[in-house]
Design a protein around this motif. Structure first.
Motif, PDB file in Angstrom:
ATOM      1  N   ILE A 306     -27.678  14.201  12.552  1.00  0.00           N
ATOM      2  CA  ILE A 306     -27.729  14.334  11.097  1.00  0.00           C
ATOM      3  C   ILE A 306     -28.930  15.185  10.700  1.00  0.00           C
ATOM      4  N   ASP A 307     -28.692  16.165   9.836  1.00  0.00           N
ATOM      5  CA  ASP A 307     -29.769  17.051   9.376  1.00  0.00           C
ATOM      6  C   ASP A 307     -30.409  16.579   8.076  1.00  0.00           C
ATOM      7  N   TYR A 308     -29.634  15.842   7.276  1.00  0.00           N
ATOM      8  CA  TYR A 308     -30.112  15.426   5.956  1.00  0.00           C
ATOM      9  C   TYR A 308     -29.514  14.064   5.614  1.00  0.00           C
ATOM     10  N   PHE A 309     -30.359  13.157   5.133  1.00  0.00           N
ATOM     11  CA  PHE A 309     -29.924  11.808   4.773  1.00  0.00           C
ATOM     12  C   PHE A 309     -30.310  11.531   3.331  1.00  0.00           C
ATOM     13  N   ASN A 310     -29.299  11.396   2.455  1.00  0.00           N
ATOM     14  CA  ASN A 310     -29.539  10.965   1.082  1.00  0.00           C
ATOM     15  C   ASN A 310     -29.512   9.440   1.093  1.00  0.00           C
ATOM     16  N   ALA A 311     -30.695   8.849   1.061  1.00  0.00           N
ATOM     17  CA  ALA A 311     -30.837   7.405   1.239  1.00  0.00           C
ATOM     18  C   ALA A 311     -30.531   6.653  -0.059  1.00  0.00           C
ATOM     19  N   THR A 389     -38.934  20.404  -3.099  1.00  0.00           N
ATOM     20  CA  THR A 389     -37.618  20.919  -2.751  1.00  0.00           C
ATOM     21  C   THR A 389     -37.771  22.012  -1.696  1.00  0.00           C
ATOM     22  N   ILE A 390     -36.969  21.910  -0.645  1.00  0.00           N
ATOM     23  CA  ILE A 390     -37.108  22.838   0.481  1.00  0.00           C
ATOM     24  C   ILE A 390     -35.773  23.494   0.802  1.00  0.00           C
ATOM     25  N   SER A 391     -35.818  24.585   1.518  1.00  0.00           N
ATOM     26  CA  SER A 391     -34.624  25.237   2.059  1.00  0.00           C
ATOM     27  C   SER A 391     -34.510  24.858   3.528  1.00  0.00           C
ATOM     28  N   ALA A 392     -33.318  24.465   3.934  1.00  0.00           N
ATOM     29  CA  ALA A 392     -33.114  24.064   5.330  1.00  0.00           C
ATOM     30  C   ALA A 392     -31.626  24.121   5.640  1.00  0.00           C
ATOM     31  N   PRO A 393     -31.243  24.638   6.811  1.00  0.00           N
ATOM     32  CA  PRO A 393     -29.833  24.640   7.186  1.00  0.00           C
ATOM     33  C   PRO A 393     -29.346  23.213   7.429  1.00  0.00           C
ATOM     34  N   ILE A 394     -28.182  22.891   6.911  1.00  0.00           N
ATOM     35  CA  ILE A 394     -27.617  21.551   7.059  1.00  0.00           C
ATOM     36  C   ILE A 394     -26.197  21.674   7.603  1.00  0.00           C
ATOM     37  N   LYS A 395     -25.959  21.118   8.760  1.00  0.00           N
ATOM     38  CA  LYS A 395     -24.594  21.056   9.286  1.00  0.00           C
ATOM     39  C   LYS A 395     -23.948  19.724   8.932  1.00  0.00           C
ATOM     40  N   TYR A 396     -24.693  18.640   9.131  1.00  0.00           N
ATOM     41  CA  TYR A 396     -24.188  17.306   8.803  1.00  0.00           C
ATOM     42  C   TYR A 396     -25.161  16.598   7.868  1.00  0.00           C
ATOM     43  N   ALA A 397     -24.600  15.957   6.850  1.00  0.00           N
ATOM     44  CA  ALA A 397     -25.394  15.162   5.912  1.00  0.00           C
ATOM     45  C   ALA A 397     -24.774  13.782   5.776  1.00  0.00           C
ATOM     46  N   LEU A 398     -25.625  12.809   5.540  1.00  0.00           N
ATOM     47  CA  LEU A 398     -25.200  11.419   5.407  1.00  0.00           C
ATOM     48  C   LEU A 398     -25.687  10.881   4.069  1.00  0.00           C
TER      49      LEU A 398
END
Length: 420
Positions: A306-311, A389-398
């Motif tokens: 996971i690249d990004y997690f919206n908790a 706020t940042i820029s980052a490549p995201i393939k999978y997010a949760l």
């Protein structure tokens, strides 16, 4: 074979912005909309929490609906009608005048699944007051003869079917603060299993009412922020509770991939997983240690990085502590964790709408390769929390939601590539 499901339309409506453009400008710009509670709230009770996020102002007559129709709706129904129209238009689906109200070409059999936590109660309160009042008093409030259909929790879903002439299955789903996530998840399953090709889903909540009674309920549970500026600061050592959001909503249009491709739809992201579960522990508290939640995340992710997690990130002392433990237990130390943020730190907690709004944030974050920062000072140790706020490549997010009663839900999103 499971069919692929993509998100093609978003319709957020909040105090931070109505419609995709304004809403996401606020989210990525870390702009809040926090106001002090009205003086009228404290006629009979002194609040420990001093701030809230107001509900957005909605007029369906501005959209062309008769005033008589709007008058039969409580606030949650009105708000989700607006969200639905915004989402349909964002998906490139034209809403036209119909035989009665509106119609959307090709969606005559489109289903609807909406998440809602408590629903609007102002009309119920007014009608109860009228019922027990002295009928000889000329100043007594009026009993609304439409109180029952206005109070029904299925009303938002019903009005979407009626106003947009949609004859597919239509219902409201309730799982407390996880309602929006559950609704999106069940909508995803409906398409993946072949029950439909397009579906309207999302979540809505409007808890605003004139006396502050609903907010008092949360305040008396010591669930609301006591911060001097109202900011809840999720995952902060300074957190003291969540920021009460009076009302918000977000509709999402989900489509089967080939259906979306055939009409040239712009795709935000693909939904590739959904799981729900129960703590089976308490009506208001998360299971200490969060082992049920960690098991849920393991089940939905199935070893995917996971690249990004919206908790869930409410900002309450107990819940953030449990969620932090879950994050570290599942992902490991900070260096191995995905980027983590809490949208509730900007928007406040909108109960049944929160999971849908956070799903929309995850989808746009994937598409735009942007992750909003956390409005958090003194962050808890060993958590990968960007403060800007940042820029980052995201393939999978949760995205994950946990509700009163132990209702837990997690959605897994993937970047959509045209050549796949």
């Amino acid at each position: 074979m499971k069919r692929r499901v993509v998100i093609t339309g978003l319709g957020p409506a909040t105090a931070l912005g109505i419609g995709k453009k304004d809403f996401f400008a606020s989210i990525f710009g870390l702009k809040t909309c926090i106001t002090e509670i009205p003086k009228s709230y404290e006629e009979n009770y002194s609040f420990k929490s001093r701030y809230l996020v107001p509900k957005p102002k909605v007029s369906l007559t501005d959209l062309g609906l008769p005033k008589s129709v709007e008058g039969m709706m409580e606030e949650a129904s009105k708000l989700f009608v607006l969200c639905t129209k915004l989402a349909l238009e964002d998906a490139g689906l034209q809403v036209r005048p119909g035989e009665k109200y509106w119609q959307v070409e090709g969606l005559e059999e489109c289903p609807t699944i909406i998440g809602i936590g408590m629903s609007s109660l102002q009309t119920a309160f007014d009608s109860y007051t009228a019922h027990i009042a002295d009928s000889a008093n000329p100043d007594a409030p009026r009993f609304n003869r439409m109180v029952i259909p206005m109070l029904m929790t299925n009303s938002p879903a019903a009005w979407i079917s009626i106003l947009f002439a949609l004859k597919g299955f239509s219902y409201t789903l309730n799982a407390s603060c996880a309602s929006g996530s559950y609704a999106v998840g069940e909508a995803y399953r409906a398409i993946a299993q072949g029950r439909c090709n397009t579906i309207i889903t999302g979540g809505v909540e409007v808890l605003a009412e004139r006396t502050g009674a609903i907010m008092r309920g949360f305040d008396m549970m010591a669930a609301l922020t006591k911060a001097d500026d109202g900011r809840p600061q999720p995952f902060s050592q300074q957190r003291s509770g969540f920021l009460f959001n009076e009302g918000a909503g977000c509709a999402l249009i989900l489509e089967e991939l080939n259906k979306a491709r055939s009409r040239g739809a712009d795709i935000y992201a693909e939904i590739v997983g959904f799981e729900g579960g129960s703590d089976a522990y308490s009506i208001v508290q998360m299971e200490p240690g969060g082992m049920k939640i960690q098991g849920l995340l393991e089940k939905v992710c199935q070893g995917i990085r996971i690249d990004y997690f919206n908790a869930h990130g409410t900002g309450t002392a107990a819940n953030d502590a449990v969620e932090s433990e879950v994050i570290q237990g599942f992902f490991g130390d900070k260096i191995n964790q995905p980027y983590i943020n809490s949208t509730k730190g900007i928007l406040g907690h909108s109960i049944g709408a929160s999971g849908a709004l956070e799903a929309a944030v995850a989808a746009v974050s994937i598409k735009e390769s942007r992750i909003h920062g956390n409005l958090t000072a003194e962050p808890l140790a060993n958590l990968n929390l960007p403060l800007e706020t940042i820029s980052a490549p995201i393939k999978y997010a949760l995205s994950a939601s946990y509700g009163f009663g132990g209702h837990n839900a997690a959605l897994l999103f993937k970047r959509y590539e045209d050549n796949e």
